[in-house]
Motif scaffolding. Structure first.
Motif, PDB file in Angstrom:
ATOM      1  N   ILE A   1       0.872  -1.168   0.000  1.00 50.58           N
ATOM      2  CA  ILE A   1       0.000   0.000   0.000  1.00 50.58           C
ATOM      3  C   ILE A   1       0.909   1.217   0.000  1.00 50.58           C
ATOM      4  O   ILE A   1       1.891   1.271   0.737  1.00 50.58           O
ATOM      5  CB  ILE A   1      -0.961   0.013   1.216  1.00 50.58           C
ATOM      6  CG1 ILE A   1      -1.895   1.222   1.131  1.00 50.58           C
ATOM      7  CG2 ILE A   1      -0.219  -0.018   2.524  1.00 50.58           C
ATOM      8  CD1 ILE A   1      -3.040   1.175   2.129  1.00 50.58           C
ATOM      9  N   ARG A   2       0.638   2.181  -0.860  1.00 49.81           N
ATOM     10  CA  ARG A   2       1.560   3.283  -1.034  1.00 49.81           C
ATOM     11  C   ARG A   2       0.822   4.586  -1.320  1.00 49.81           C
ATOM     12  O   ARG A   2      -0.356   4.564  -1.679  1.00 49.81           O
ATOM     13  CB  ARG A   2       2.529   2.982  -2.177  1.00 49.81           C
ATOM     14  CG  ARG A   2       1.842   2.864  -3.536  1.00 49.81           C
ATOM     15  CD  ARG A   2       2.773   2.313  -4.596  1.00 49.81           C
ATOM     16  NE  ARG A   2       3.915   3.164  -4.832  1.00 49.81           N
ATOM     17  CZ  ARG A   2       3.931   4.178  -5.687  1.00 49.81           C
ATOM     18  NH1 ARG A   2       2.836   4.489  -6.377  1.00 49.81           N
ATOM     19  NH2 ARG A   2       5.019   4.903  -5.856  1.00 49.81           N
ATOM     20  N   ARG A   3       1.529   5.669  -1.117  1.00 53.96           N
ATOM     21  CA  ARG A   3       1.045   6.976  -1.533  1.00 53.96           C
ATOM     22  C   ARG A   3       1.813   7.385  -2.776  1.00 53.96           C
ATOM     23  O   ARG A   3       3.016   7.163  -2.867  1.00 53.96           O
ATOM     24  CB  ARG A   3       1.267   8.018  -0.436  1.00 53.96           C
ATOM     25  CG  ARG A   3       0.375   7.827   0.785  1.00 53.96           C
ATOM     26  CD  ARG A   3       0.459   9.037   1.685  1.00 53.96           C
ATOM     27  NE  ARG A   3      -0.093  10.222   1.027  1.00 53.96           N
ATOM     28  CZ  ARG A   3      -0.088  11.439   1.581  1.00 53.96           C
ATOM     29  NH1 ARG A   3       0.463  11.632   2.752  1.00 53.96           N
ATOM     30  NH2 ARG A   3      -0.611  12.461   0.932  1.00 53.96           N
ATOM     31  N   GLY A   4       1.121   7.953  -3.725  1.00 50.38           N
ATOM     32  CA  GLY A   4       1.793   8.426  -4.916  1.00 50.38           C
ATOM     33  C   GLY A   4       2.752   9.564  -4.578  1.00 50.38           C
ATOM     34  O   GLY A   4       2.490  10.368  -3.683  1.00 50.38           O
ATOM     35  N   ALA A   5       3.865   9.596  -5.263  1.00 48.86           N
ATOM     36  CA  ALA A   5       4.863  10.637  -5.025  1.00 48.86           C
ATOM     37  C   ALA A   5       5.405  11.147  -6.352  1.00 48.86           C
ATOM     38  O   ALA A   5       5.477  10.411  -7.341  1.00 48.86           O
ATOM     39  CB  ALA A   5       6.009  10.084  -4.177  1.00 48.86           C
TER      40      ALA A   5
ATOM     41  N   THR B   1      -3.131   3.507  -2.688  1.00 49.91           N
ATOM     42  CA  THR B   1      -3.246   2.324  -3.526  1.00 49.91           C
ATOM     43  C   THR B   1      -4.691   1.957  -3.780  1.00 49.91           C
ATOM     44  O   THR B   1      -5.519   1.937  -2.856  1.00 49.91           O
ATOM     45  CB  THR B   1      -2.541   1.128  -2.860  1.00 49.91           C
ATOM     46  OG1 THR B   1      -1.163   1.448  -2.688  1.00 49.91           O
ATOM     47  CG2 THR B   1      -2.669  -0.124  -3.727  1.00 49.91           C
ATOM     48  N   VAL B   2      -5.025   1.654  -5.026  1.00 47.55           N
ATOM     49  CA  VAL B   2      -6.339   1.175  -5.421  1.00 47.55           C
ATOM     50  C   VAL B   2      -6.174  -0.206  -6.022  1.00 47.55           C
ATOM     51  O   VAL B   2      -5.315  -0.432  -6.881  1.00 47.55           O
ATOM     52  CB  VAL B   2      -6.990   2.118  -6.452  1.00 47.55           C
ATOM     53  CG1 VAL B   2      -8.306   1.529  -6.981  1.00 47.55           C
ATOM     54  CG2 VAL B   2      -7.241   3.483  -5.824  1.00 47.55           C
TER      55      VAL B   2
ATOM     56  N   TRP C   1      -9.652   9.040  -1.609  1.00 51.71           N
ATOM     57  CA  TRP C   1      -8.620   8.007  -1.632  1.00 51.71           C
ATOM     58  C   TRP C   1      -7.663   8.246  -2.804  1.00 51.71           C
ATOM     59  O   TRP C   1      -6.443   8.167  -2.659  1.00 51.71           O
ATOM     60  CB  TRP C   1      -9.278   6.630  -1.718  1.00 51.71           C
ATOM     61  CG  TRP C   1      -8.400   5.475  -1.365  1.00 51.71           C
ATOM     62  CD1 TRP C   1      -7.728   4.643  -2.221  1.00 51.71           C
ATOM     63  CD2 TRP C   1      -8.097   5.009  -0.036  1.00 51.71           C
ATOM     64  NE1 TRP C   1      -7.037   3.702  -1.522  1.00 51.71           N
ATOM     65  CE2 TRP C   1      -7.239   3.889  -0.180  1.00 51.71           C
ATOM     66  CE3 TRP C   1      -8.478   5.416   1.239  1.00 51.71           C
ATOM     67  CZ2 TRP C   1      -6.757   3.177   0.922  1.00 51.71           C
ATOM     68  CZ3 TRP C   1      -7.987   4.713   2.332  1.00 51.71           C
ATOM     69  CH2 TRP C   1      -7.132   3.610   2.169  1.00 51.71           C
ATOM     70  N   HIS C   2      -8.240   8.547  -3.975  1.00 48.40           N
ATOM     71  CA  HIS C   2      -7.425   8.854  -5.151  1.00 48.40           C
ATOM     72  C   HIS C   2      -6.660  10.154  -4.978  1.00 48.40           C
ATOM     73  O   HIS C   2      -5.492  10.262  -5.381  1.00 48.40           O
ATOM     74  CB  HIS C   2      -8.318   8.944  -6.393  1.00 48.40           C
ATOM     75  CG  HIS C   2      -8.584   7.622  -7.057  1.00 48.40           C
ATOM     76  ND1 HIS C   2      -7.654   6.984  -7.849  1.00 48.40           N
ATOM     77  CD2 HIS C   2      -9.684   6.829  -7.041  1.00 48.40           C
ATOM     78  CE1 HIS C   2      -8.173   5.847  -8.295  1.00 48.40           C
ATOM     79  NE2 HIS C   2      -9.392   5.737  -7.831  1.00 48.40           N
TER      80      HIS C   2
ATOM     81  N   LEU D   1      -4.931  11.369 -11.289  1.00 49.71           N
ATOM     82  CA  LEU D   1      -6.278  11.358 -10.744  1.00 49.71           C
ATOM     83  C   LEU D   1      -7.267  11.051 -11.866  1.00 49.71           C
ATOM     84  O   LEU D   1      -7.306  11.746 -12.871  1.00 49.71           O
ATOM     85  CB  LEU D   1      -6.591  12.721 -10.127  1.00 49.71           C
ATOM     86  CG  LEU D   1      -7.912  12.862  -9.377  1.00 49.71           C
ATOM     87  CD1 LEU D   1      -7.916  11.980  -8.144  1.00 49.71           C
ATOM     88  CD2 LEU D   1      -8.137  14.320  -9.000  1.00 49.71           C
ATOM     89  N   PRO D   2      -8.063   9.981 -11.725  1.00 49.88           N
ATOM     90  CA  PRO D   2      -9.055   9.676 -12.765  1.00 49.88           C
ATOM     91  C   PRO D   2      -9.963  10.874 -13.010  1.00 49.88           C
ATOM     92  O   PRO D   2     -10.310  11.603 -12.079  1.00 49.88           O
ATOM     93  CB  PRO D   2      -9.836   8.496 -12.165  1.00 49.88           C
ATOM     94  CG  PRO D   2      -8.878   7.862 -11.217  1.00 49.88           C
ATOM     95  CD  PRO D   2      -8.081   8.990 -10.632  1.00 49.88           C
TER      96      PRO D   2
END
Length: 213
Positions: free
Chosen positions: A51-55, A210-211, A204-205, A61-62
């Protein structure tokens, strides 16, 4: 784990939900995510998950979550509270719920959206329980509530051993999770066993979390 496997099988037979994956996050991992570190790995069933955060702009973003123009009715601003007695959680509190409830078999992450939306991506560890399956005229409603841990027949169910449920949907402009919460309450599910994530998949996004698909 046998209880989780029973729920997975019962839900699948009731309305065809997809598989359940659990997040097992040690307390240090929750703290790391809170501080903004980019990745945490964990193991479940012999498989390594992350599980991660985008960096650094590596997560887009959709489009549907970046729209700022929405009409109401249909896309109204949802209240902060889904129902009286039902707590609303933030993302950090969800990490704690994953560790303390989901990983121990006492809680479930519930995606109240339609199955097609769920299959397009959801919070890791979530199961699909569309709000529409909780309506009173669904012939499988009793089976669904039993799968969630209730005992007895409709109208006289015992929910003392039922799962704690964290219910979410697309975001703070979607009424689906709030409707699912109300339908659960109408069925007799105790308010103290229901939690609400108002931010949903949109927040969340936005946080780059993580999705899973």
């Amino acid at each position: 784990m046998s209880k989780i496997k029973s729920v997975k099988g019962a839900l699948a037979s009731a309305f065809g939900v997809v598989a359940l994956t659990l997040l097992l996050l040690p307390q240090s991992a929750v703290a790391d995510i809170a501080r903004g570190l980019t990745s945490v790995e964990f193991e479940f069933g012999g498989q390594v998950f992350s599980i991660r955060r985008g960096a650094d702009g590596d997560v887009a973003l959709p489009n549907r979550y970046s729209q700022a123009t929405r009409t109401c009715p249909e896309h109204c601003i949802e209240p902060a509270t889904a129902a009286q007695g039902v707590a609303t959680l933030s993302e950090l509190e969800i990490f704690t719920f994953m560790q303390q409830n989901v990983s121990t078999g006492s809680g479930l992450l519930v995606d109240a959206r339609l199955p097609a939306e769920f299959s397009g991506g959801s919070i890791p560890g979530a199961i699909s329980v569309p709000a529409a399956t909780l309506v009173t005229n669904n012939p499988y409603r009793e089976d669904l509530l039993l799968a969630l841990g209730a005992k007895g027949a409709l109208g006289q169910m015992d929910f003392s051993g039922a799962f704690d449920l964290l219910v979410f949907d697309d975001g703070p402009w979607s009424p689906t999770a709030r409707q699912a919460v109300q339908l659960l309450l109408d069925a007799g599910y105790p308010a103290q066993k229901i939690l609400y994530y108002r931010g949903g998949l949109q927040m969340w996004h936005i946080f780059g979390l993580t999705v899973s698909k």
